[in-house]
Design a protein around this motif. Structure first.
Motif, PDB file in Angstrom:
ATOM      1  N   THR A  82      49.576 -41.981  60.758  1.00 49.87           N
ATOM      2  CA  THR A  82      48.343 -42.214  60.350  1.00 49.87           C
ATOM      3  C   THR A  82      47.761 -43.026  61.641  1.00 49.87           C
ATOM      4  O   THR A  82      48.548 -43.314  62.569  1.00 49.87           O
ATOM      5  N   ARG A  83      46.576 -43.474  61.597  1.00 53.15           N
ATOM      6  CA  ARG A  83      45.734 -44.077  62.395  1.00 53.15           C
ATOM      7  C   ARG A  83      45.188 -45.395  61.774  1.00 53.15           C
ATOM      8  O   ARG A  83      45.092 -45.362  60.703  1.00 53.15           O
ATOM      9  N   GLY A  84      45.437 -46.604  62.481  1.00 49.56           N
ATOM     10  CA  GLY A  84      44.773 -47.777  61.854  1.00 49.56           C
ATOM     11  C   GLY A  84      43.260 -47.865  62.134  1.00 49.56           C
ATOM     12  O   GLY A  84      42.931 -46.917  62.761  1.00 49.56           O
ATOM     13  N   ARG A  85      42.597 -48.813  61.604  1.00 44.86           N
ATOM     14  CA  ARG A  85      41.283 -49.079  61.909  1.00 44.86           C
ATOM     15  C   ARG A  85      40.805 -49.107  63.092  1.00 44.86           C
ATOM     16  O   ARG A  85      39.718 -48.873  63.805  1.00 44.86           O
ATOM     17  N   ASP A  86      41.775 -49.668  64.165  1.00 43.89           N
ATOM     18  CA  ASP A  86      41.607 -49.721  65.650  1.00 43.89           C
ATOM     19  C   ASP A  86      41.820 -48.336  66.156  1.00 43.89           C
ATOM     20  O   ASP A  86      41.631 -48.411  67.329  1.00 43.89           O
ATOM     21  N   GLY A  87      42.140 -47.369  65.594  1.00 43.81           N
ATOM     22  CA  GLY A  87      42.627 -46.303  66.281  1.00 43.81           C
ATOM     23  C   GLY A  87      44.006 -45.990  66.522  1.00 43.81           C
ATOM     24  O   GLY A  87      44.338 -44.928  67.156  1.00 43.81           O
ATOM     25  N   GLN A  88      44.750 -47.090  66.650  1.00 46.18           N
ATOM     26  CA  GLN A  88      46.123 -47.251  67.069  1.00 46.18           C
ATOM     27  C   GLN A  88      46.889 -46.376  66.125  1.00 46.18           C
ATOM     28  O   GLN A  88      47.010 -46.105  64.968  1.00 46.18           O
ATOM     29  N   VAL A  89      47.911 -45.135  66.733  1.00 49.17           N
ATOM     30  CA  VAL A  89      48.545 -44.156  66.004  1.00 49.17           C
ATOM     31  C   VAL A  89      49.984 -45.211  65.420  1.00 49.17           C
ATOM     32  O   VAL A  89      50.475 -45.749  66.277  1.00 49.17           O
ATOM     33  N   VAL A  90      50.206 -44.848  64.114  1.00 48.40           N
ATOM     34  CA  VAL A  90      51.383 -45.451  63.654  1.00 48.40           C
ATOM     35  C   VAL A  90      52.391 -44.395  63.010  1.00 48.40           C
ATOM     36  O   VAL A  90      51.904 -43.747  62.348  1.00 48.40           O
ATOM     37  N   VAL A  91      53.495 -44.514  63.529  1.00 52.61           N
ATOM     38  CA  VAL A  91      54.575 -43.404  63.163  1.00 52.61           C
ATOM     39  C   VAL A  91      55.854 -44.213  62.324  1.00 52.61           C
ATOM     40  O   VAL A  91      56.218 -45.191  62.888  1.00 52.61           O
ATOM     41  N   TRP A  92      56.136 -43.749  61.186  1.00 51.73           N
ATOM     42  CA  TRP A  92      57.223 -44.193  60.507  1.00 51.73           C
ATOM     43  C   TRP A  92      58.153 -43.123  59.835  1.00 51.73           C
ATOM     44  O   TRP A  92      57.533 -42.201  59.457  1.00 51.73           O
ATOM     45  N   LEU A  93      59.520 -43.288  59.546  1.00 49.82           N
ATOM     46  CA  LEU A  93      60.275 -42.456  58.818  1.00 49.82           C
ATOM     47  C   LEU A  93      60.240 -42.819  57.436  1.00 49.82           C
ATOM     48  O   LEU A  93      60.732 -44.105  57.169  1.00 49.82           O
ATOM     49  N   GLY A  94      59.931 -41.924  56.448  1.00 51.65           N
ATOM     50  CA  GLY A  94      59.982 -42.483  55.210  1.00 51.65           C
ATOM     51  C   GLY A  94      60.934 -41.591  54.385  1.00 51.65           C
ATOM     52  O   GLY A  94      61.153 -40.213  54.705  1.00 51.65           O
TER      53      GLY A  94
END
Length: 125
Positions: A82-94
């Protein structure tokens, strides 16, 4: 007996304590269809105890019987992005746990009855 999908990791019922009626489910292994080794889980969800040098009893992995419904459980692991409000991409293993589709969906079956064409003098044909 027929074969089941390679990713299917069975759990068998064992007594929790000697002389008591309570039951736990212990991770088991299916034989690999081609090689002579057992199929092992690939993810960390079901691997606890497999990567350590210890007696088999200490490597056992148990799940309480009441944690698994009659239809079974289906565990899935996936990367999320996903992308945060600042546009930074966040990736995680769920990991997700969902309801299984029952014993029959594993494909495991014993003692198949197969219709055969009748042979012999009284056979229609």
């Amino acid at each position: 007996m027929n074969s089941v999908p390679e990713h299917w990791i069975p759990f068998v019922a064992v007594h929790a304590d000697e002389g008591k009626r309570s039951v736990r489910l212990q991770r088991a292994a299916m034989p690999h269809p081609v090689d002579s080794h057992a199929v092992r889980p690939r993810t960390e969800l079901l691997r606890p105890g497999l990567d350590v040098e210890a007696p088999a009893r200490q490597r056992a992995y148990y799940v309480n019987e009441e944690e698994v419904p009659q239809a079974g459980s289906r565990l899935t692991v996936a990367f999320n992005r996903t992308r945060g409000r600042d546009g930074q991409v966040v990736v995680w293993l769920g990991a997700r746990r969902g309801a299984g589709r029952g014993e029959a969906t594993s494909g495991l079956a014993f003692d198949h009855l197969v219709d055969t064409a009748p042979d012999g003098p009284g056979a229609a044909g």
